[in-house]
Write a protein that holds these residues in place. Structure first.
Motif, PDB file in Angstrom:
ATOM      1  N   GLU A 250     -25.820 -30.692  18.439  1.00  0.00           N
ATOM      2  CA  GLU A 250     -24.372 -30.939  18.233  1.00  0.00           C
ATOM      3  C   GLU A 250     -24.077 -29.656  17.179  1.00  0.00           C
ATOM      4  OE1 GLU A 250     -23.503 -34.745  16.766  1.00  0.00           O
ATOM      5  OE2 GLU A 250     -23.988 -35.739  18.627  1.00  0.00           O
ATOM      6  N   ALA A 251     -24.855 -29.471  16.169  1.00  0.00           N
ATOM      7  CA  ALA A 251     -24.472 -28.424  15.085  1.00  0.00           C
ATOM      8  C   ALA A 251     -24.418 -27.175  15.971  1.00  0.00           C
ATOM      9  CB  ALA A 251     -25.449 -28.409  14.075  1.00  0.00           C
ATOM     10  N   LEU A 252     -25.466 -26.881  16.918  1.00  0.00           N
ATOM     11  CA  LEU A 252     -25.378 -25.652  17.608  1.00  0.00           C
ATOM     12  C   LEU A 252     -24.109 -25.593  18.369  1.00  0.00           C
ATOM     13  CD1 LEU A 252     -26.834 -22.985  18.399  1.00  0.00           C
ATOM     14  CD2 LEU A 252     -28.227 -24.362  20.207  1.00  0.00           C
ATOM     15  N   GLN A 253     -23.740 -26.440  19.015  1.00  0.00           N
ATOM     16  CA  GLN A 253     -22.682 -26.549  20.199  1.00  0.00           C
ATOM     17  C   GLN A 253     -21.334 -26.210  19.162  1.00  0.00           C
ATOM     18  OE1 GLN A 253     -23.026 -30.177  21.760  1.00  0.00           O
ATOM     19  NE2 GLN A 253     -24.203 -29.335  23.660  1.00  0.00           N
ATOM     20  N   GLN A 254     -21.219 -26.923  18.021  1.00  0.00           N
ATOM     21  CA  GLN A 254     -19.930 -26.509  17.065  1.00  0.00           C
ATOM     22  C   GLN A 254     -20.118 -25.295  16.480  1.00  0.00           C
ATOM     23  OE1 GLN A 254     -17.588 -28.707  16.524  1.00  0.00           O
ATOM     24  NE2 GLN A 254     -16.386 -27.261  15.145  1.00  0.00           N
ATOM     25  N   SER A 255     -21.307 -24.757  16.230  1.00  0.00           N
ATOM     26  CA  SER A 255     -21.265 -23.217  15.698  1.00  0.00           C
ATOM     27  C   SER A 255     -20.683 -22.204  16.834  1.00  0.00           C
ATOM     28  CB  SER A 255     -22.567 -23.072  15.221  1.00  0.00           C
ATOM     29  OG  SER A 255     -22.867 -21.633  14.708  1.00  0.00           O
ATOM     30  N   LEU A 256     -21.426 -22.603  18.069  1.00  0.00           N
ATOM     31  CA  LEU A 256     -21.149 -21.662  19.262  1.00  0.00           C
ATOM     32  C   LEU A 256     -19.694 -21.733  19.472  1.00  0.00           C
ATOM     33  CD1 LEU A 256     -22.520 -19.726  21.257  1.00  0.00           C
ATOM     34  CD2 LEU A 256     -22.669 -21.825  22.833  1.00  0.00           C
ATOM     35  N   ALA A 257     -19.046 -22.925  19.332  1.00  0.00           N
ATOM     36  CA  ALA A 257     -17.597 -22.811  19.562  1.00  0.00           C
ATOM     37  C   ALA A 257     -16.651 -22.033  18.580  1.00  0.00           C
ATOM     38  CB  ALA A 257     -17.059 -24.257  19.767  1.00  0.00           C
ATOM     39  N   GLU A 258     -17.191 -22.194  17.534  1.00  0.00           N
ATOM     40  CA  GLU A 258     -16.425 -21.607  16.267  1.00  0.00           C
ATOM     41  C   GLU A 258     -16.715 -20.255  16.543  1.00  0.00           C
ATOM     42  OE1 GLU A 258     -17.825 -23.204  12.755  1.00  0.00           O
ATOM     43  OE2 GLU A 258     -17.014 -24.995  12.962  1.00  0.00           O
ATOM     44  N   THR A 259     -17.835 -19.710  16.852  1.00  0.00           N
ATOM     45  CA  THR A 259     -18.061 -18.380  17.016  1.00  0.00           C
ATOM     46  C   THR A 259     -17.205 -17.542  18.034  1.00  0.00           C
ATOM     47  OG1 THR A 259     -20.256 -18.518  16.428  1.00  0.00           O
ATOM     48  CG2 THR A 259     -19.775 -16.410  17.531  1.00  0.00           C
ATOM     49  N   LEU A 260     -16.974 -18.417  19.205  1.00  0.00           N
ATOM     50  CA  LEU A 260     -16.395 -17.786  20.539  1.00  0.00           C
ATOM     51  C   LEU A 260     -14.724 -17.931  20.029  1.00  0.00           C
ATOM     52  CD1 LEU A 260     -18.274 -19.631  23.404  1.00  0.00           C
ATOM     53  CD2 LEU A 260     -18.198 -17.050  22.647  1.00  0.00           C
ATOM     54  N   ALA A 261     -14.252 -18.751  19.124  1.00  0.00           N
ATOM     55  CA  ALA A 261     -12.875 -18.825  18.941  1.00  0.00           C
ATOM     56  C   ALA A 261     -12.526 -18.010  17.687  1.00  0.00           C
ATOM     57  CB  ALA A 261     -12.575 -20.474  18.467  1.00  0.00           C
ATOM     58  N   SER A 262     -13.530 -17.372  17.052  1.00  0.00           N
ATOM     59  CA  SER A 262     -13.015 -16.493  15.694  1.00  0.00           C
ATOM     60  C   SER A 262     -12.547 -15.383  16.050  1.00  0.00           C
ATOM     61  CB  SER A 262     -14.275 -16.438  14.924  1.00  0.00           C
ATOM     62  OG  SER A 262     -15.379 -15.831  15.739  1.00  0.00           O
ATOM     63  N   GLY A 263     -12.480 -14.758  17.568  1.00  0.00           N
ATOM     64  CA  GLY A 263     -12.178 -13.367  17.619  1.00  0.00           C
ATOM     65  C   GLY A 263     -10.533 -13.380  17.598  1.00  0.00           C
ATOM     66  N   SER A 264      -9.780 -12.369  17.353  1.00  0.00           N
ATOM     67  CA  SER A 264      -8.575 -12.134  17.512  1.00  0.00           C
ATOM     68  C   SER A 264      -8.169 -11.754  19.013  1.00  0.00           C
ATOM     69  CB  SER A 264      -7.983 -11.094  16.757  1.00  0.00           C
ATOM     70  OG  SER A 264      -8.873  -9.762  16.977  1.00  0.00           O
ATOM     71  N   LEU A 265      -6.973 -11.983  19.386  1.00  0.00           N
ATOM     72  CA  LEU A 265      -6.354 -11.869  20.534  1.00  0.00           C
ATOM     73  C   LEU A 265      -5.433 -10.984  20.495  1.00  0.00           C
ATOM     74  CD1 LEU A 265      -6.648 -15.591  22.101  1.00  0.00           C
ATOM     75  CD2 LEU A 265      -8.043 -13.849  22.223  1.00  0.00           C
ATOM     76  N   GLY A 278     -19.438  -7.747  19.262  1.00  0.00           N
ATOM     77  CA  GLY A 278     -20.182  -8.262  18.254  1.00  0.00           C
ATOM     78  C   GLY A 278     -20.314  -9.645  18.183  1.00  0.00           C
ATOM     79  N   GLN A 279     -18.928 -10.416  18.681  1.00  0.00           N
ATOM     80  CA  GLN A 279     -18.954 -11.778  18.816  1.00  0.00           C
ATOM     81  C   GLN A 279     -19.941 -12.387  20.071  1.00  0.00           C
ATOM     82  OE1 GLN A 279     -15.222 -12.894  20.297  1.00  0.00           O
ATOM     83  NE2 GLN A 279     -14.834 -14.706  18.958  1.00  0.00           N
ATOM     84  N   MET A 280     -19.909 -11.791  21.173  1.00  0.00           N
ATOM     85  CA  MET A 280     -20.968 -12.116  22.098  1.00  0.00           C
ATOM     86  C   MET A 280     -22.441 -11.886  21.678  1.00  0.00           C
ATOM     87  SD  MET A 280     -19.044 -13.109  24.718  1.00  0.00           S
ATOM     88  CE  MET A 280     -17.999 -13.842  23.336  1.00  0.00           C
ATOM     89  N   ALA A 281     -22.521 -11.023  20.919  1.00  0.00           N
ATOM     90  CA  ALA A 281     -24.045 -10.684  20.400  1.00  0.00           C
ATOM     91  C   ALA A 281     -24.618 -11.907  19.673  1.00  0.00           C
ATOM     92  CB  ALA A 281     -24.232  -9.567  19.788  1.00  0.00           C
ATOM     93  N   ILE A 282     -23.588 -12.431  18.709  1.00  0.00           N
ATOM     94  CA  ILE A 282     -23.821 -13.622  17.793  1.00  0.00           C
ATOM     95  C   ILE A 282     -24.021 -14.892  18.694  1.00  0.00           C
ATOM     96  CG2 ILE A 282     -22.960 -15.140  15.963  1.00  0.00           C
ATOM     97  CD1 ILE A 282     -21.458 -12.647  14.904  1.00  0.00           C
ATOM     98  N   ALA A 283     -23.079 -15.188  19.832  1.00  0.00           N
ATOM     99  CA  ALA A 283     -23.046 -16.212  20.614  1.00  0.00           C
ATOM    100  C   ALA A 283     -24.580 -16.164  21.418  1.00  0.00           C
ATOM    101  CB  ALA A 283     -21.939 -16.060  21.505  1.00  0.00           C
ATOM    102  N   MET A 284     -24.725 -15.089  21.781  1.00  0.00           N
ATOM    103  CA  MET A 284     -26.032 -14.816  22.642  1.00  0.00           C
ATOM    104  C   MET A 284     -27.422 -15.320  21.640  1.00  0.00           C
ATOM    105  SD  MET A 284     -26.014 -14.042  25.614  1.00  0.00           S
ATOM    106  CE  MET A 284     -27.518 -13.277  26.290  1.00  0.00           C
ATOM    107  N   SER A 285     -27.371 -14.920  20.503  1.00  0.00           N
ATOM    108  CA  SER A 285     -28.425 -15.174  19.590  1.00  0.00           C
ATOM    109  C   SER A 285     -28.643 -16.758  19.462  1.00  0.00           C
ATOM    110  CB  SER A 285     -28.455 -14.398  18.335  1.00  0.00           C
ATOM    111  OG  SER A 285     -27.150 -14.947  17.492  1.00  0.00           O
ATOM    112  N   LYS A 286     -27.302 -17.355  19.277  1.00  0.00           N
ATOM    113  CA  LYS A 286     -27.251 -18.612  19.143  1.00  0.00           C
ATOM    114  C   LYS A 286     -27.713 -19.495  20.472  1.00  0.00           C
ATOM    115  CE  LYS A 286     -23.867 -18.913  15.453  1.00  0.00           C
ATOM    116  NZ  LYS A 286     -22.470 -19.291  15.038  1.00  0.00           N
ATOM    117  N   LEU A 287     -27.270 -18.947  21.417  1.00  0.00           N
ATOM    118  CA  LEU A 287     -27.898 -19.730  22.858  1.00  0.00           C
ATOM    119  C   LEU A 287     -29.320 -19.651  22.802  1.00  0.00           C
ATOM    120  CD1 LEU A 287     -25.108 -18.465  25.610  1.00  0.00           C
ATOM    121  CD2 LEU A 287     -25.767 -20.788  24.614  1.00  0.00           C
TER     122      LEU A 287
END
Length: 344
Positions: A250-265, A278-287
């Motif tokens: 659950e913590a991993l899923q929460q962290s992954l969601a926060e990483t994907l939602a932190s980028g600016s649009l 950079g955001q995708m690279a962090i998400a890949m490492s968490k996956l």
């Protein structure tokens, strides 16, 4: 017409049938005296039975033949219906496997081409599905042999070899899952290699050890006090380990969601593209940690089976493995029935 007539048990009467049941007293005594001389006593039913004409015997014989023909017809009908139902279940299972293969084939062809697609198909989820089908076939054969050994009351030495063989076969599937997770961890975690009913009870790519121990409690009686303590401790430790892994997931899923939602649009620019990469690279490492969770969950399952074997006697362990095999076999059967259910 013959079926209803034969089943009713009604015998038509003939106007020529002799209904008189009176037998002369002398004739009765003569029959009895003759039976005594021959060393046997005739039954009173045979004495009191009314005389039947040849025509009545033919009618009774014909009715008996009709009843037998009707009975055989009903048996053939039941066998035919059972065969149709079995064929429908097999067809539904084949359709499900074909649909799964099509989905995986579309996924592979969309991302690869040529030799890459062939390699991905062999090394990914499809390759594991093939290996799992072979594993399951061998597992069912081992369970059948184990059941036959228990029913025939073989010695503990031979039974221990069969139990060790089943446990070693479980070790093999854990190794296959570990290899397949390196290619497609999502396929392993989602349980697409399982039937729908099995997936309903899955936890991190497999069964919950604590829940399985609860199911086995009634199958293993009677247990000694020491065995009861051992099983209870094993169940509690398994539950604690499962809770810890679930919290980590659950913590991993929460962290992954926060990483994907932190980028600016906003408008596309080189800075935004760099942030996105950079955001995708962090998400890949968490996956990448998903593989660790799957490996730890399978290790827990493997250790639970081994500890259960140490606590129980050889025959108790054999009964436990049979109960586990029957449970998952019923889940697979439930899936087949659900897929073959009539749809309006």
């Amino acid at each position: 017409m013959f079926e209803s007539w034969g089943d009713s048990g009604m015998v038509p009467t003939s106007p020529r049938t002799d209904t008189s049941t009176d037998i002369d007293t002398d004739e009765r005594n003569q029959i009895l005296y003759g039976g005594v001389q021959n060393g046997s006593l005739p039954s009173l039913d045979s004495i009191d039975r009314p005389k039947e004409r040849p025509g009545d015997q033919k009618t009774l014989r014909r009715l008996a033949q009709n009843r037998e023909a009707a009975r055989k017809s009903r048996l053939r009908k039941k066998a035919y219906v059972y065969q149709l139902e079995s064929s429908r279940l097999k067809l539904a299972q084949l359709e499900q496997e074909l649909q799964r293969a099509r989905q995986q084939g579309i996924f592979i062809s969309s991302g690869c081409s040529g030799d890459q697609a062939h390699s991905a198909g062999l090394n990914g989820g499809m390759a594991f599905d093939i290996e799992y089908a072979r594993w399951l076939e061998e597992h069912q054969r081992q369970i059948t042999d184990l059941r036959s050994a228990i029913d025939s009351r073989v010695g503990d030495t031979e039974l221990r070899l069969l139990v060790d063989g089943v446990l070693a076969h479980y070790d093999e599937i854990f190794k296959l899952k570990s290899i397949a997770a390196k290619s497609d961890v999502f396929h392993m975690l989602s349980g697409m290699w399982k039937t729908p009913a099995e997936r309903c009870f899955m936890w991190l790519g497999g069964f919950r050890s604590s829940e399985l121990l609860k199911l086995l409690a009634n199958q293993l009686e009677p247990l000694t006090d020491q065995q009861l303590v051992g099983i209870c401790n094993l169940q509690q430790s398994s539950q604690q380990a499962e809770d810890a892994l679930s919290l980590g997931m659950e913590a991993l899923q929460q962290s992954l969601a926060e990483t994907l939602a932190s980028g600016s649009l906003g408008p596309s620019s080189s800075g935004i593209v760099a942030d996105y990469m950079g955001q995708m690279a962090i998400a890949m490492s968490k996956l990448g940690k998903l593989e660790d969770f799957l490996r730890q969950a399978d290790l827990l399952r493997q250790q639970t089976l081994q500890q259960m074997h140490r606590i129980l006697t050889t025959r108790q362990a054999a009964r436990a493995l049979l109960a586990i095999g029957d449970y998952f076999s019923r889940l697979r059967a439930l899936s087949s029935l659900w897929l073959a259910r009539p749809r309006e």
